[in-house]
Design a protein around this motif. Structure first.
Motif, PDB file in Angstrom:
ATOM      1  N   ARG A  19       0.840  -1.201   0.000  1.00 17.80           N
ATOM      2  CA  ARG A  19       0.000   0.000   0.000  1.00 17.80           C
ATOM      3  C   ARG A  19       0.876   1.251   0.000  1.00 17.80           C
ATOM      4  N   PRO A  20       0.569   2.235  -0.838  1.00 19.09           N
ATOM      5  CA  PRO A  20       1.368   3.473  -0.834  1.00 19.09           C
ATOM      6  C   PRO A  20       1.160   4.293   0.434  1.00 19.09           C
ATOM      7  N   ASP A  21       0.044   4.039   1.147  1.00 16.32           N
ATOM      8  CA  ASP A  21      -0.248   4.819   2.357  1.00 16.32           C
ATOM      9  C   ASP A  21       0.065   4.046   3.638  1.00 16.32           C
ATOM     10  N   ALA A  22       0.789   2.928   3.528  1.00 16.23           N
ATOM     11  CA  ALA A  22       1.133   2.145   4.714  1.00 16.23           C
ATOM     12  C   ALA A  22       2.028   2.957   5.647  1.00 16.23           C
ATOM     13  N   VAL A  23       1.787   2.808   6.951  1.00 22.55           N
ATOM     14  CA  VAL A  23       2.581   3.497   7.968  1.00 22.55           C
ATOM     15  C   VAL A  23       3.029   2.470   9.008  1.00 22.55           C
ATOM     16  N   PRO A  24       4.154   2.692   9.676  1.00 21.63           N
ATOM     17  CA  PRO A  24       4.616   1.736  10.685  1.00 21.63           C
ATOM     18  C   PRO A  24       3.765   1.805  11.949  1.00 21.63           C
ATOM     19  N   ILE A  25       3.607   0.669  12.600  1.00 21.10           N
ATOM     20  CA  ILE A  25       2.906   0.608  13.879  1.00 21.10           C
ATOM     21  C   ILE A  25       3.723   1.301  14.961  1.00 21.10           C
ATOM     22  N   ASP A  26       5.029   1.147  14.887  1.00 20.05           N
ATOM     23  CA  ASP A  26       5.958   1.725  15.858  1.00 20.05           C
ATOM     24  C   ASP A  26       7.133   2.284  15.064  1.00 20.05           C
ATOM     25  N   PRO A  27       7.502   3.563  15.249  1.00 16.99           N
ATOM     26  CA  PRO A  27       8.560   4.160  14.430  1.00 16.99           C
ATOM     27  C   PRO A  27       9.954   3.655  14.751  1.00 16.99           C
ATOM     28  N   VAL A  28      10.119   2.913  15.849  1.00 14.55           N
ATOM     29  CA  VAL A  28      11.438   2.435  16.254  1.00 14.55           C
ATOM     30  C   VAL A  28      11.522   0.920  16.191  1.00 14.55           C
ATOM     31  N   GLU A  29      10.600   0.240  16.877  1.00 13.72           N
ATOM     32  CA  GLU A  29      10.707  -1.208  17.048  1.00 13.72           C
ATOM     33  C   GLU A  29      10.078  -1.995  15.910  1.00 13.72           C
ATOM     34  N   LEU A  30       9.065  -1.440  15.236  1.00 10.50           N
ATOM     35  CA  LEU A  30       8.359  -2.156  14.182  1.00 10.50           C
ATOM     36  C   LEU A  30       8.283  -1.290  12.926  1.00 10.50           C
ATOM     37  N   LYS A  31       9.434  -0.971  12.376  1.00 11.87           N
ATOM     38  CA  LYS A  31       9.472  -0.188  11.153  1.00 11.87           C
ATOM     39  C   LYS A  31       8.923  -1.008   9.984  1.00 11.87           C
ATOM     40  N   LEU A  32       8.428  -0.317   8.976  1.00 13.96           N
ATOM     41  CA  LEU A  32       7.908  -1.018   7.799  1.00 13.96           C
ATOM     42  C   LEU A  32       9.015  -1.845   7.145  1.00 13.96           C
ATOM     43  N   GLY A  33       8.722  -3.102   6.841  1.00 17.74           N
ATOM     44  CA  GLY A  33       9.700  -3.963   6.204  1.00 17.74           C
ATOM     45  C   GLY A  33       9.218  -5.400   6.174  1.00 17.74           C
ATOM     46  N   LYS A  34       9.932  -6.228   5.448  1.00 15.91           N
ATOM     47  CA  LYS A  34       9.535  -7.628   5.275  1.00 15.91           C
ATOM     48  C   LYS A  34      10.070  -8.537   6.383  1.00 15.91           C
ATOM     49  N   ALA A  35      10.880  -8.011   7.265  1.00 21.64           N
ATOM     50  CA  ALA A  35      11.503  -8.839   8.300  1.00 21.64           C
ATOM     51  C   ALA A  35      10.464  -9.374   9.278  1.00 21.64           C
ATOM     52  N   THR A  36      10.783 -10.487   9.911  1.00 17.07           N
ATOM     53  CA  THR A  36       9.987 -10.989  11.027  1.00 17.07           C
ATOM     54  C   THR A  36      10.602 -10.434  12.308  1.00 17.07           C
ATOM     55  N   TYR A  37       9.847  -9.619  13.011  1.00 22.15           N
ATOM     56  CA  TYR A  37      10.343  -9.009  14.244  1.00 22.15           C
ATOM     57  C   TYR A  37      10.103  -9.953  15.414  1.00 22.15           C
ATOM     58  N   ARG A  38      11.039  -9.960  16.359  1.00 17.66           N
ATOM     59  CA  ARG A  38      10.943 -10.856  17.514  1.00 17.66           C
ATOM     60  C   ARG A  38      11.232 -10.077  18.794  1.00 17.66           C
ATOM     61  N   THR A  39      10.563 -10.486  19.876  1.00 17.99           N
ATOM     62  CA  THR A  39      10.841  -9.891  21.183  1.00 17.99           C
ATOM     63  C   THR A  39      10.586 -10.904  22.289  1.00 17.99           C
ATOM     64  N   THR A  40      11.387 -10.822  23.338  1.00 18.02           N
ATOM     65  CA  THR A  40      11.172 -11.649  24.534  1.00 18.02           C
ATOM     66  C   THR A  40      10.838 -10.774  25.741  1.00 18.02           C
ATOM     67  N   THR A  41      10.812  -9.469  25.568  1.00 18.66           N
ATOM     68  CA  THR A  41      10.507  -8.567  26.674  1.00 18.66           C
ATOM     69  C   THR A  41       9.002  -8.472  26.896  1.00 18.66           C
ATOM     70  N   GLN A  42       8.606  -8.020  28.084  1.00 16.54           N
ATOM     71  CA  GLN A  42       7.202  -7.808  28.428  1.00 16.54           C
ATOM     72  C   GLN A  42       6.339  -9.010  28.041  1.00 16.54           C
TER      73      GLN A  42
END
Length: 426
Positions: free
Chosen positions: A50-73
Motif C-alpha cells: 500500500r502506498p499509504d502504509a505506515v509503521p505501527i511503531d517508528p522504532v521497534e516495528l518499522k515497515l519492512g519484510k523482516a519478522t520481528y521478535r521480542t522476549t521482553t514484556q
C-alpha cells in the motif's frame, strides 16, 4: 486461532491516517519457549504494497519484510502492549472470564476496538467494522453505579452482570492506569469518563481538572477536560485526542506510550531506564518537530516536579500520529501527591544528574538535551514556579475543589526541597 481462551496468535488491524475502516497490517504470534515467551510480528505483503502504509511503531516495528521478535514484556511488542487493556480493563476482562485465566493474546482480543490508538486485533482475515455507537453522556449515572458495584464486588443478577461487563469494557484507553473509566459520546466528540471512587482521599475529578487548567496556564499543551456532576458525585471528562469525528465514524490516530519509546517495561528491574532525558533523545529521533516537543517535555517535567506528581510514569507520556508524522501527545493524567518528606521528593523518571530528585538544579542539569540553553531553562523553571505558587489555589477553587480538599493537597505545590541547597540534602 479458533478460540479466544488460550489464543496464541492474532491478526493486527490498523486504521490508516485519515481513514475510519480497519485494514490488516500483519500477524502476531506468541510462543512459549524454554527461556520464556517469544513474540513474533510480520507485516502483511498486501499492507506493505500500500502506498499509504505506515509503521505501527517508528522504532521497534518499522515497515519492512523482516519478522520481528521480542522476549521482553512477556513477548508483547510495546506498541501492541499499549493497545492492550490497562489495569482497570484487565480487571473487567478477568471478571468476564470467570475461572479461566486469559493469556496476553486473549487480553488483546477481548478488549473493545475502542482502545487507545489506531490498532485492533482479531482472529479473522476480514477486519471488523469499527465501533459506531457509544454510551451517551446521559448514561453516565448508570456507568458510575456499575463502576461502584464492580469495585465493591457486589453480587448482581446473572443477566445484569453481562450488561455490567459489557459497559465497563468500554475502557477508552490502555494508558490510563487503575481508575474506573468508560468511553462516552456527546454530540460531536468522544470523551473518557473518569469516575471518582468512594475511597478517594480527595475529589480526584475536580483536582485533576484543576491541574490540567494550571498546566495550560503554565504554557503546557494538555488534553481538553470538563466536569459533570451525577447526584452528589463528580466525574471528569477528558476529550480523546486520538479520535476525530468524521461523517462515517471516527478517524483514529496511532499512539505509543513513553514506555514503548524507551523500549522498557513496568518491572522494578527496568526502572533505571525510565528517564526524561532519554525520552528527549528519542524525540529528537522520531518526532517531526523534535525541538518543539523536547522543550514541551521539559516543561512537563518541571510541572510534575512543582505539583509533586509522583505518578508521571512512562505510560503517562505518549507519542501520537494523526498523519504519517509522530508528535508528542497532549499532556494527560496530571495529579498532585503529598509525600511526607519536605526535603526530597522524586519523580517516576530520572530528570537530571541527581536521578529522580524533583529539584530545580537537577532539572537544569540536562537542559541542553531538551534544546534549551542554561539561561532559557532557568527562566522556564522560575516562571513556572512563580505561576504554580501564585495560582494553584485560585485555579483549584475555580475548578470547584473544596476548601477542605485544597488543605489536603496544599503541600504538593513547590515543596521546600525544590530549592533546598543540594549540599543540605547530600
Amino acid at each position: 486461532m479458533t478460540s479466544r481462551f488460550g489464543a496464541h496468535e492474532c491478526f493486527v488491524y490498523i486504521t490508516l491516517p485519515g481513514q475510519t475502516e480497519f485494514v490488516i497490517a500483519g500477524r502476531f504470534v506468541l510462543e512459549q519457549q524454554r527461556g520464556g515467551p517469544l513474540g513474533r510480528f510480520v507485516y502483511g505483503r498486501s499492507y506493505l504494497d500500500r502506498p499509504d502504509a505506515v509503521p505501527i511503531d517508528p522504532v521497534e516495528l518499522k515497515l519492512g519484510k523482516a519478522t520481528y521478535r521480542t522476549t521482553t514484556q512477556n513477548g508483547i511488542f510495546g506498541a501492541l502492549r499499549d493497545a492492550s487493556p490497562d489495569h482497570w480493563g484487565r480487571r473487567v476482562i478477568d471478571k468476564h472470564a470467570a475461572r479461566v485465566r486469559p493469556g496476553e493474546v486473549d487480553y488483546l482480543l477481548f478488549a473493545p476496538d475502542d482502545r487507545a490508538g489506531a490498532l485492533g486485533f482479531g482472529l479473522n482475515q476480514e477486519p471488523p467494522t469499527p465501533k459506531r455507537h457509544f454510551n451517551q453522556t446521559l448514561d453516565l449515572q448508570k456507568l458510575q453505579d456499575l463502576a461502584d458495584a464492580f469495585i465493591a464486588d457486589v453480587e448482581v443478577p446473572q443477566g445484569a452482570e453481562a450488561d455490567q461487563v459489557k459497559d465497563l469494557m468500554l475502557v477508552g484507553t490502555s494508558m490510563g492506569g487503575a481508575r474506573p473509566k468508560a468511553v462516552v459520546e456527546d454530540d460531536s466528540d468522544l470523551w473518557i469518563a473518569k469516575f471518582n471512587r468512594t475511597d478517594d482521599p480527595w475529589n480526584f475529578a475536580r483536582v485533576e481538572h484543576a491541574m490540567l487548567m494550571l498546566a495550560r496556564a503554565c504554557g503546557i499543551e494538555t488534553a481538553v477536560s470538563k466536569l459533570t456532576t451525577l447526584g452528589n458525585r463528580d466525574l471528569l471528562l477528558v476529550k480523546r485526542f486520538d479520535r476525530e469525528k468524521a461523517d462515517d465514524g471516527y478517524i483514529r490516530a496511532r499512539m505509543i506510550s513513553g514506555l514503548t519509546l524507551l523500549r522498557t517495561d513496568d518491572s522494578p528491574q527496568q526502572r533505571e531506564r525510565w528517564s526524561y532525558i532519554t525520552l528527549a533523545e528519542e524525540l529528537r529521533r522520531v518526532s517531526a518537530q523534535p525541538r518543539h516537543d523536547a522543550q514541551e517535555l521539559f516543561r512537563r517535567m518541571c510541572f510534575n516536579a512543582l505539583i509533586s506528581n509522583t505518578d508521571d510514569h512512562p505510560r503517562n507520556h505518549a507519542l501520537i500520529a494523526r498523519t504519517a508524522d509522530w508528535r508528542l501527545s497532549p499532556a494527560y493524567d496530571l495529579t498532585p501527591d503529598t509525600p511526607i518528606s519536605l526535603d526530597r521528593r522524586d519523580l517516576a523518571l530520572d530528570c537530571g544528574d541527581y536521578g529522580r530528585y524533583a529539584h530545580a538544579d537537577n532539572l537544569l542539569s540536562q537542559g541542553p538535551r531538551f534544546y534549551l540553553e542554561p539561561s532559557d531553562a532557568r527562566a522556564v523553571i522560575a516562571k513556572m514556579e512563580d505561576q504554580v505558587r501564585a495560582t494553584w489555589y485560585e485555579t483549584a477553587r475555580r475548578a470547584g475543589v473544596t476548601e477542605r480538599d485544597c488543605t489536603k493537597i496544599a503541600g504538593a505545590f513547590a515543596y521546600p526541597g525544590f530549592r533546598l541547597p543540594l549540599g543540605d540534602h547530600e
